[in-house]
Scaffold this motif. Structure first.
Motif, PDB file in Angstrom:
ATOM      1  N   GLU A  16      -8.220  -0.771  -3.105  1.00  0.00           N
ATOM      2  CA  GLU A  16      -9.130  -1.059  -1.994  1.00  0.00           C
ATOM      3  C   GLU A  16      -9.118  -2.560  -1.670  1.00  0.00           C
ATOM      4  O   GLU A  16      -9.310  -3.403  -2.564  1.00  0.00           O
ATOM      5  CB  GLU A  16     -10.546  -0.610  -2.400  1.00  0.00           C
ATOM      6  CG  GLU A  16     -11.627  -0.929  -1.403  1.00  0.00           C
ATOM      7  CD  GLU A  16     -11.563  -0.065  -0.142  1.00  0.00           C
ATOM      8  OE1 GLU A  16     -11.020   1.053  -0.202  1.00  0.00           O
ATOM      9  OE2 GLU A  16     -12.059  -0.514   0.898  1.00  0.00           O
ATOM     10  N   SER A  17      -8.871  -2.872  -0.398  1.00  0.00           N
ATOM     11  CA  SER A  17      -8.858  -4.259   0.097  1.00  0.00           C
ATOM     12  C   SER A  17      -7.961  -5.175  -0.734  1.00  0.00           C
ATOM     13  O   SER A  17      -8.218  -6.379  -0.831  1.00  0.00           O
ATOM     14  CB  SER A  17     -10.275  -4.846   0.127  1.00  0.00           C
ATOM     15  OG  SER A  17     -11.079  -4.096   0.989  1.00  0.00           O
ATOM     16  N   GLY A  18      -6.949  -4.614  -1.336  1.00  0.00           N
ATOM     17  CA  GLY A  18      -6.052  -5.392  -2.191  1.00  0.00           C
ATOM     18  C   GLY A  18      -4.688  -5.557  -1.548  1.00  0.00           C
ATOM     19  O   GLY A  18      -4.522  -5.404  -0.338  1.00  0.00           O
ATOM     20  N   LYS A  19      -3.748  -5.861  -2.392  1.00  0.00           N
ATOM     21  CA  LYS A  19      -2.392  -6.099  -1.922  1.00  0.00           C
ATOM     22  C   LYS A  19      -1.853  -4.859  -1.218  1.00  0.00           C
ATOM     23  O   LYS A  19      -2.046  -3.733  -1.687  1.00  0.00           O
ATOM     24  CB  LYS A  19      -1.534  -6.448  -3.133  1.00  0.00           C
ATOM     25  CG  LYS A  19      -0.301  -7.194  -2.802  1.00  0.00           C
ATOM     26  CD  LYS A  19       0.317  -7.792  -4.052  1.00  0.00           C
ATOM     27  CE  LYS A  19       1.630  -8.430  -3.659  1.00  0.00           C
ATOM     28  NZ  LYS A  19       2.270  -9.113  -4.758  1.00  0.00           N
ATOM     29  N   GLY A  20      -1.190  -5.063  -0.086  1.00  0.00           N
ATOM     30  CA  GLY A  20      -0.586  -3.960   0.647  1.00  0.00           C
ATOM     31  C   GLY A  20       0.840  -3.701   0.188  1.00  0.00           C
ATOM     32  O   GLY A  20       1.413  -4.471  -0.570  1.00  0.00           O
ATOM     33  N   ILE A  21       1.385  -2.624   0.673  1.00  0.00           N
ATOM     34  CA  ILE A  21       2.764  -2.259   0.355  1.00  0.00           C
ATOM     35  C   ILE A  21       3.592  -2.342   1.641  1.00  0.00           C
ATOM     36  O   ILE A  21       3.227  -1.756   2.664  1.00  0.00           O
ATOM     37  CB  ILE A  21       2.849  -0.814  -0.193  1.00  0.00           C
ATOM     38  CG1 ILE A  21       1.992  -0.643  -1.434  1.00  0.00           C
ATOM     39  CG2 ILE A  21       4.308  -0.411  -0.429  1.00  0.00           C
ATOM     40  CD1 ILE A  21       2.598  -1.113  -2.726  1.00  0.00           C
ATOM     41  N   ARG A  22       4.676  -3.070   1.554  1.00  0.00           N
ATOM     42  CA  ARG A  22       5.583  -3.175   2.698  1.00  0.00           C
ATOM     43  C   ARG A  22       6.599  -2.041   2.647  1.00  0.00           C
ATOM     44  O   ARG A  22       7.020  -1.631   1.576  1.00  0.00           O
ATOM     45  CB  ARG A  22       6.312  -4.519   2.642  1.00  0.00           C
ATOM     46  CG  ARG A  22       5.397  -5.724   2.835  1.00  0.00           C
ATOM     47  CD  ARG A  22       6.152  -7.001   2.524  1.00  0.00           C
ATOM     48  NE  ARG A  22       7.385  -7.085   3.280  1.00  0.00           N
ATOM     49  CZ  ARG A  22       7.587  -7.878   4.324  1.00  0.00           C
ATOM     50  NH1 ARG A  22       6.636  -8.690   4.725  1.00  0.00           N
ATOM     51  NH2 ARG A  22       8.740  -7.889   4.962  1.00  0.00           N
ATOM     52  N   PHE A  23       7.007  -1.588   3.814  1.00  0.00           N
ATOM     53  CA  PHE A  23       8.101  -0.636   3.918  1.00  0.00           C
ATOM     54  C   PHE A  23       8.759  -0.861   5.271  1.00  0.00           C
ATOM     55  O   PHE A  23       8.314  -1.727   6.034  1.00  0.00           O
ATOM     56  CB  PHE A  23       7.609   0.813   3.731  1.00  0.00           C
ATOM     57  CG  PHE A  23       6.610   1.307   4.733  1.00  0.00           C
ATOM     58  CD1 PHE A  23       5.269   0.947   4.649  1.00  0.00           C
ATOM     59  CD2 PHE A  23       7.001   2.148   5.771  1.00  0.00           C
ATOM     60  CE1 PHE A  23       4.340   1.414   5.576  1.00  0.00           C
ATOM     61  CE2 PHE A  23       6.079   2.623   6.702  1.00  0.00           C
ATOM     62  CZ  PHE A  23       4.745   2.244   6.598  1.00  0.00           C
TER      63      PHE A  23
END
Ligand code: FES
Length: 120
Positions: A16-23
């Protein structure tokens, strides 16, 4: 897995509200950066492209939230976006929005869902 869905990551990888994942996706025939984050318990994905100037939002990989963890922020000129709908709420592109993508969370996994022919 259905033909129109692609695994991005495990649910546990997206706090939650943390690091996102790129794709990446094919957008209008071009390999294009995208990302997924979690906010309000839901997963939200967008093209990684600011509505002001088409640059990627994160200067540190996966860091999309501002310090408060409330808004997504562009690292170039500070545009702030609501994470649930991608609308710019403050900054040089106020009123414009990120391009939202369709994602699905199911049984501990997060999938990108192809929803239009121009997004693959
Ligand atoms: S490029 Fe994102 S705010 Fe200017």
């Amino acid at each position: 897995m259905a033909e129109n869905q692609r695994l991005i990551c495990e649910s546990i990888e997206l706090p939650e509200s943390g690091k996102g994942i790129r794709f990446t996706i094919l957008f209008e025939g071009e390999e294009t950066a995208a990302f997924v984050v979690r906010s309000g318990g839901q997963v939200h994905a967008y093209l990684n492209r600011c509505a002001h100037v088409p640059v990627e939002l994160d200067w540190m990989e996966g860091e999309f939230f501002d310090d408060s963890g409330v808004y997504l922020i562009c690292s170039t000129h500070g545009a702030m976006y609501a994470p649930d709908n991608g609308i710019c709420v403050n900054g040089p592109c106020a009123g414009k929005s990120l391009q939202k993508l369709t994602v699905l969370e199911s049984e501990g996994k997060i999938y990108y869902m192809k929803h239009e022919d121009r997004y693959v």
